[in-house]
Design a protein around this motif. Sequence first.
Motif, PDB file in Angstrom:
ATOM      1  N   GLN A 154       0.811  -1.212   0.000  1.00  0.00           N
ATOM      2  CA  GLN A 154       0.000   0.000   0.000  1.00  0.00           C
ATOM      3  C   GLN A 154       0.844   1.260   0.000  1.00  0.00           C
ATOM      4  O   GLN A 154       0.454   2.270  -0.582  1.00  0.00           O
ATOM      5  N   GLN A 155       2.000   1.207   0.651  1.00  0.00           N
ATOM      6  CA  GLN A 155       2.839   2.398   0.739  1.00  0.00           C
ATOM      7  C   GLN A 155       3.799   2.534  -0.433  1.00  0.00           C
ATOM      8  O   GLN A 155       4.355   3.605  -0.655  1.00  0.00           O
ATOM      9  N   GLY A 156       3.967   1.456  -1.188  1.00  0.00           N
ATOM     10  CA  GLY A 156       4.949   1.469  -2.263  1.00  0.00           C
ATOM     11  C   GLY A 156       4.424   1.983  -3.583  1.00  0.00           C
ATOM     12  O   GLY A 156       5.188   2.092  -4.543  1.00  0.00           O
ATOM     13  N   GLU A 157       3.127   2.261  -3.665  1.00  0.00           N
ATOM     14  CA  GLU A 157       2.546   2.742  -4.913  1.00  0.00           C
ATOM     15  C   GLU A 157       1.690   3.976  -4.649  1.00  0.00           C
ATOM     16  O   GLU A 157       1.165   4.172  -3.558  1.00  0.00           O
ATOM     17  N   GLN A 158       1.567   4.809  -5.641  1.00  0.00           N
ATOM     18  CA  GLN A 158       0.668   5.962  -5.596  1.00  0.00           C
ATOM     19  C   GLN A 158      -0.245   5.918  -6.809  1.00  0.00           C
ATOM     20  O   GLN A 158       0.233   5.909  -7.937  1.00  0.00           O
ATOM     21  N   PRO A 159      -1.574   5.867  -6.598  1.00  0.00           N
ATOM     22  CA  PRO A 159      -2.231   5.779  -5.305  1.00  0.00           C
ATOM     23  C   PRO A 159      -1.969   4.431  -4.637  1.00  0.00           C
ATOM     24  O   PRO A 159      -1.531   3.497  -5.298  1.00  0.00           O
ATOM     25  N   PRO A 160      -2.230   4.319  -3.326  1.00  0.00           N
ATOM     26  CA  PRO A 160      -1.932   3.074  -2.622  1.00  0.00           C
ATOM     27  C   PRO A 160      -2.628   1.870  -3.250  1.00  0.00           C
ATOM     28  O   PRO A 160      -3.767   1.965  -3.716  1.00  0.00           O
ATOM     29  N   ALA A 161      -1.921   0.741  -3.268  1.00  0.00           N
ATOM     30  CA  ALA A 161      -2.464  -0.479  -3.851  1.00  0.00           C
ATOM     31  C   ALA A 161      -3.636  -0.999  -3.038  1.00  0.00           C
ATOM     32  O   ALA A 161      -3.681  -0.863  -1.814  1.00  0.00           O
ATOM     33  N   TRP A 162      -4.581  -1.623  -3.731  1.00  0.00           N
ATOM     34  CA  TRP A 162      -5.721  -2.251  -3.080  1.00  0.00           C
ATOM     35  C   TRP A 162      -5.392  -3.703  -2.733  1.00  0.00           C
ATOM     36  O   TRP A 162      -4.693  -4.394  -3.475  1.00  0.00           O
ATOM     37  N   VAL A 163      -5.915  -4.133  -1.571  1.00  0.00           N
ATOM     38  CA  VAL A 163      -5.688  -5.492  -1.064  1.00  0.00           C
ATOM     39  C   VAL A 163      -7.035  -6.141  -0.777  1.00  0.00           C
ATOM     40  O   VAL A 163      -7.933  -5.505  -0.205  1.00  0.00           O
ATOM     41  N   LEU A 164      -7.180  -7.394  -1.168  1.00  0.00           N
ATOM     42  CA  LEU A 164      -8.380  -8.189  -0.867  1.00  0.00           C
ATOM     43  C   LEU A 164      -7.986  -9.349   0.023  1.00  0.00           C
ATOM     44  O   LEU A 164      -7.068 -10.107  -0.299  1.00  0.00           O
ATOM     45  N   TRP A 165      -8.693  -9.481   1.166  1.00  0.00           N
ATOM     46  CA  TRP A 165      -8.459 -10.605   2.099  1.00  0.00           C
ATOM     47  C   TRP A 165      -9.758 -11.412   2.169  1.00  0.00           C
ATOM     48  O   TRP A 165     -10.781 -10.912   2.631  1.00  0.00           O
ATOM     49  N   VAL A 166      -9.699 -12.645   1.697  1.00  0.00           N
ATOM     50  CA  VAL A 166     -10.863 -13.535   1.700  1.00  0.00           C
ATOM     51  C   VAL A 166     -10.662 -14.586   2.784  1.00  0.00           C
ATOM     52  O   VAL A 166      -9.647 -15.292   2.787  1.00  0.00           O
ATOM     53  N   TYR A 167     -11.604 -14.673   3.714  1.00  0.00           N
ATOM     54  CA  TYR A 167     -11.487 -15.697   4.750  1.00  0.00           C
ATOM     55  C   TYR A 167     -12.597 -16.723   4.567  1.00  0.00           C
ATOM     56  O   TYR A 167     -13.716 -16.394   4.193  1.00  0.00           O
ATOM     57  N   GLY A 168     -12.240 -17.992   4.822  1.00  0.00           N
ATOM     58  CA  GLY A 168     -13.143 -19.086   4.498  1.00  0.00           C
ATOM     59  C   GLY A 168     -13.804 -19.752   5.683  1.00  0.00           C
ATOM     60  O   GLY A 168     -14.414 -20.810   5.519  1.00  0.00           O
ATOM     61  N   GLN A 169     -13.691 -19.165   6.880  1.00  0.00           N
ATOM     62  CA  GLN A 169     -14.361 -19.703   8.059  1.00  0.00           C
ATOM     63  C   GLN A 169     -15.141 -18.586   8.728  1.00  0.00           C
ATOM     64  O   GLN A 169     -14.590 -17.515   8.996  1.00  0.00           O
ATOM     65  N   LYS A 170     -16.404 -18.836   9.033  1.00  0.00           N
ATOM     66  CA  LYS A 170     -17.283 -17.789   9.532  1.00  0.00           C
ATOM     67  C   LYS A 170     -16.845 -17.230  10.877  1.00  0.00           C
ATOM     68  O   LYS A 170     -17.099 -16.065  11.182  1.00  0.00           O
ATOM     69  N   ASP A 171     -16.242 -18.060  11.725  1.00  0.00           N
ATOM     70  CA  ASP A 171     -15.879 -17.589  13.058  1.00  0.00           C
ATOM     71  C   ASP A 171     -14.463 -17.033  13.108  1.00  0.00           C
ATOM     72  O   ASP A 171     -13.900 -16.826  14.175  1.00  0.00           O
ATOM     73  N   ILE A 172     -13.872 -16.764  11.960  1.00  0.00           N
ATOM     74  CA  ILE A 172     -12.546 -16.164  11.893  1.00  0.00           C
ATOM     75  C   ILE A 172     -12.661 -14.813  11.205  1.00  0.00           C
ATOM     76  O   ILE A 172     -13.194 -14.701  10.111  1.00  0.00           O
ATOM     77  N   CYS A 173     -12.145 -13.782  11.864  1.00  0.00           N
ATOM     78  CA  CYS A 173     -12.147 -12.460  11.251  1.00  0.00           C
ATOM     79  C   CYS A 173     -11.020 -11.640  11.872  1.00  0.00           C
ATOM     80  O   CYS A 173     -10.252 -12.129  12.689  1.00  0.00           O
ATOM     81  N   VAL A 174     -10.923 -10.395  11.483  1.00  0.00           N
ATOM     82  CA  VAL A 174      -9.821  -9.556  11.930  1.00  0.00           C
ATOM     83  C   VAL A 174     -10.352  -8.367  12.716  1.00  0.00           C
ATOM     84  O   VAL A 174     -11.543  -8.068  12.716  1.00  0.00           O
ATOM     85  N   ASN A 175      -9.422  -7.681  13.374  1.00  0.00           N
ATOM     86  CA  ASN A 175      -9.720  -6.448  14.087  1.00  0.00           C
ATOM     87  C   ASN A 175      -9.213  -5.288  13.229  1.00  0.00           C
ATOM     88  O   ASN A 175      -8.017  -4.985  13.239  1.00  0.00           O
ATOM     89  N   PRO A 176     -10.087  -4.633  12.480  1.00  0.00           N
ATOM     90  CA  PRO A 176      -9.632  -3.590  11.551  1.00  0.00           C
ATOM     91  C   PRO A 176      -8.874  -2.460  12.233  1.00  0.00           C
ATOM     92  O   PRO A 176      -7.899  -1.947  11.677  1.00  0.00           O
TER      93      PRO A 176
END
Length: 211
Positions: free
Chosen positions: A72-94
């Motif tokens: 994200q910091q190496g490009e202008q504009p910042p690069a987009w990232v997609l995170w796909v998770y495959g278990q319903k009870d797993i997620c992140v703290n944004p």
Amino acid sequence: MQKNEKKPNVTVPASQLSQGKARLSQPPLPSHVSLLDSFLGGGLGWGDLSEWGLPWGTGLRDLILPFLVSAQQGEQPPAWVLWVYGQKDICVNPLAWHARGIRLEQLRFAFSTKPLIELKPLFLSGFFRVIVLDGVPRLTDEDYAFLARQARRLQQHILVLHPYTLTTAHGNVWARIRINCWRDFSHQHVGITLLKGHQQRQLLLPFHNFI
């Protein structure tokens, strides 16, 4: 990542995710952790697929975040990232990820157990510079072949994260590199074993490099 957390509100339906154009190849994507980048021959190659063994419950997904920050910091504009998770009870703290330097504006989460069917338009587009498939079940050889082909065509990097240790008995011809990671809590080190991509070897890093 932890289990049984409320799903982040940055998760969006696949239909709301944009598409874009492919980009030219460039030097590897670094983590800016010097020992790790040297271990990986400079970083993660654009146009490549990598496969990671990251057992649950040890905080090992923190190893992936420096690569996302770098993208994200190496490009202008910042690069987009997609995170796909495959278990319903797993997620992140944004908010925690934001504190680590992740730009939430250029990050999208999606839940899917069949991303190559449900999210297929996203893999035909070069909009997302980095794609992470985390704990997605039942990926076939044909799936890996498709992912590797699209990563190469669109000059993306696709990371496939597994919640278990990889074995050499079941290889993956489509992954450019295959990596196992483990946590040594007594010495606060992260162990990294390179199974494929360069000569097989190991690296020990202080965990504070990633927090």
